[in-house]
Design a protein around this motif. Structure first.
Motif, short mmCIF file in Angstrom:
data_model
loop_
_atom_site.label_atom_id
_atom_site.label_comp_id
_atom_site.label_asym_id
_atom_site.label_seq_id
_atom_site.Cartn_x
_atom_site.Cartn_y
_atom_site.Cartn_z
N ALA A 99 60.61 45.56 -55.79
CA ALA A 99 59.27 45.39 -56.37
C ALA A 99 59.35 44.66 -57.71
O ALA A 99 58.50 43.83 -58.03
CB ALA A 99 58.59 46.74 -56.55
N GLN A 100 60.39 44.95 -58.49
CA GLN A 100 60.58 44.24 -59.77
C GLN A 100 60.83 42.75 -59.53
O GLN A 100 60.32 41.89 -60.28
CB GLN A 100 61.77 44.84 -60.52
N LEU A 101 61.60 42.43 -58.50
CA LEU A 101 61.87 41.03 -58.19
C LEU A 101 60.61 40.32 -57.72
O LEU A 101 60.39 39.14 -58.03
CB LEU A 101 62.96 40.92 -57.13
N VAL A 102 59.77 41.04 -56.97
CA VAL A 102 58.50 40.47 -56.54
C VAL A 102 57.63 40.13 -57.75
O VAL A 102 57.03 39.05 -57.84
CB VAL A 102 57.77 41.44 -55.59
N ARG A 112 66.39 52.76 -50.96
CA ARG A 112 66.90 52.96 -52.32
C ARG A 112 66.71 51.73 -53.22
O ARG A 112 66.77 51.85 -54.45
CB ARG A 112 68.39 53.33 -52.29
N HIS A 113 66.46 50.60 -52.62
CA HIS A 113 66.25 49.38 -53.42
C HIS A 113 64.77 49.02 -53.55
O HIS A 113 64.45 47.94 -54.07
CB HIS A 113 66.99 48.20 -52.78
N ASN A 152 49.02 45.12 -59.38
CA ASN A 152 48.35 46.40 -59.57
C ASN A 152 48.86 47.47 -58.60
O ASN A 152 48.75 48.66 -58.87
CB ASN A 152 46.83 46.24 -59.39
N ARG A 153 49.44 47.05 -57.49
CA ARG A 153 49.96 48.01 -56.52
C ARG A 153 51.34 48.56 -56.90
O ARG A 153 51.75 49.60 -56.38
CB ARG A 153 50.07 47.35 -55.14
N LEU A 202 54.79 46.22 -51.46
CA LEU A 202 55.58 45.87 -50.28
C LEU A 202 55.01 46.45 -49.00
O LEU A 202 55.51 46.15 -47.91
CB LEU A 202 57.02 46.36 -50.48
N ASP A 203 53.98 47.29 -49.10
CA ASP A 203 53.50 48.03 -47.94
C ASP A 203 52.55 47.24 -47.05
O ASP A 203 52.52 47.44 -45.84
CB ASP A 203 52.81 49.32 -48.38
N ALA A 204 51.73 46.39 -47.64
CA ALA A 204 50.72 45.68 -46.85
C ALA A 204 50.43 44.34 -47.47
O ALA A 204 50.54 44.16 -48.69
CB ALA A 204 49.43 46.52 -46.78
N ARG A 205 50.07 43.40 -46.63
CA ARG A 205 49.79 42.04 -47.10
C ARG A 205 48.48 42.03 -47.89
O ARG A 205 47.47 42.62 -47.46
CB ARG A 205 49.68 41.13 -45.89
#
Length: 344
Positions: free
Chosen positions: A241-244, A235-236, A289-290, A295-298
């Protein structure tokens, strides 16, 4: 032995490695880098031979310390996790051996003889390698990063100070006639290291959370109403992603500042730095762009793009030589601690 204890004068070598030993240490370091960091290896090829050898030896020591503290091999975990007490003992041993090496003692261990040679050859103040080890201590002691300033302090110790050491290796501060500009140039070098680490934190936030580490400022999580133990909850995901992205925006300020230090470096060194700057900064572009899928892959910069950054780096160096004036470094940026005997 405490790191504060002086070594017996009888143990001191007080000279850099001889030609054959230095060549062997540089070759060993190059093999380490080829496996542990392809991005750094690509940029390092642009240095002149002597600078490249020292840069690789410095990197090899940094990589070795990181691996020893985390019980890893070239950044990859072993099967059994290292306990806090064991990590503390490993770190204490690293500090002891590093201080012995930079004070002139031949240890017979590649990583330490490498940092000893670099420190003696380029007159690195003891404070710099010890500051880097202090960054590992933050991890070992489980430091909490309550504010952005806390996170930036960590970024300096694990990466910014490496940028400062690299700048010294490249010749910054070697000419006493240039001391008025040394502090400014070293600040820009620190900024690049901090930008790299902010990029690392943003890229690896999910992986770090699973390993029990959190480098995002707690104040940022509080603003979003997220408890640290909830960070991995689905849920977060959008909020995280916004914090990233916020971290990447912050990193961009440091990347921009770092570019203004190119003019103070020798041309080939500046070219290598500009190339590394572009290669690493692109990671942020890829992840932006992702979106939430960041967060899914390096993310990593591909070989073709790395070659493109070599050419772009050359253009950046040329532009830095043509600039008549350089903007002052922003007072909003976190500033590294001053080092006696190094800063003007």
């Amino acid at each position: 032995m405490s790191v504060a204890e002086p070594l017996s004068p009888m143990l001191a070598r007080a000279l850099p490695l001889g030609k054959a030993d230095r060549a062997a240490a540089a070759a060993e370091a190059q093999a380490t880098i080829a496996k542990g960091s392809k991005s750094f290896a690509a940029a390092a090829r642009l240095f002149g031979a002597d600078t490249r050898a020292s840069a690789m030896m410095l990197y090899a020591w940094c990589r070795h310390c990181d691996d020893v503290v985390d019980d890893q091999i070239l950044g990859f975990a072993r099967r059994s996790p290292v306990g806090a007490i064991d990590a503390e003992a490993r770190l204490n041993e690293l500090e002891t051996k590093t201080l012995a090496a930079i004070r002139g003692r031949h240890t017979g261990e590649g990583a330490f003889d490498a940092i000893g040679d670099v420190a003696l050859r380029h007159r690195l103040p003891e404070a710099l390698p010890l500051q880097h080890l202090a960054g590992f201590r933050m991890d070992v002691e489980g430091r909490r990063y309550e504010t952005l300033r806390d996170t930036l302090d960590y970024c300096y110790h694990v990466a910014g100070v490496v940028g400062v050491m690299m700048a010294v290796v490249m010749g910054v501060g070697r000419d006493e006639r240039e001391t008025a500009d040394v502090t400014e140039t070293l600040d820009r070098a620190s900024d690049l290291g901090i930008a790299f680490q902010l990029t690392n934190i943003a890229r690896d936030v999910a992986e770090d959370f699973r390993a029990g580490r959190l480098y995002l400022p707690r104040e940022w999580l509080d603003e979003m109403g997220i408890r640290p133990d909830e960070l991995g909850e689905l849920r977060h995901r959008e909020t995280l992603a916004q914090l990233v992205l916020r971290l990447f925006d912050l990193a961009d300020d440091y990347y921009a500042s770092a570019l203004h230090g190119l003019a103070a470096l020798p041309p080939r060194a500046a070219w290598a730095v500009a190339t590394a700057h572009g290669v690493y900064r692109e990671i942020g572009t890829i992840l932006r762009n992702r979106g939430a899928q960041a967060l899914d892959a390096r993310a990593k910069t591909g070989a073709v793009r790395k070659i493109a950054h070599v050419g772009h780096g050359m253009r950046l160096v040329a532009a830095s030589r043509l600039a008549r004036t350089l903007p002052q470094r922003s007072s909003d940026l976190w500033t590294r601690p001053r080092i006696a005997g190094l800063d003007a």
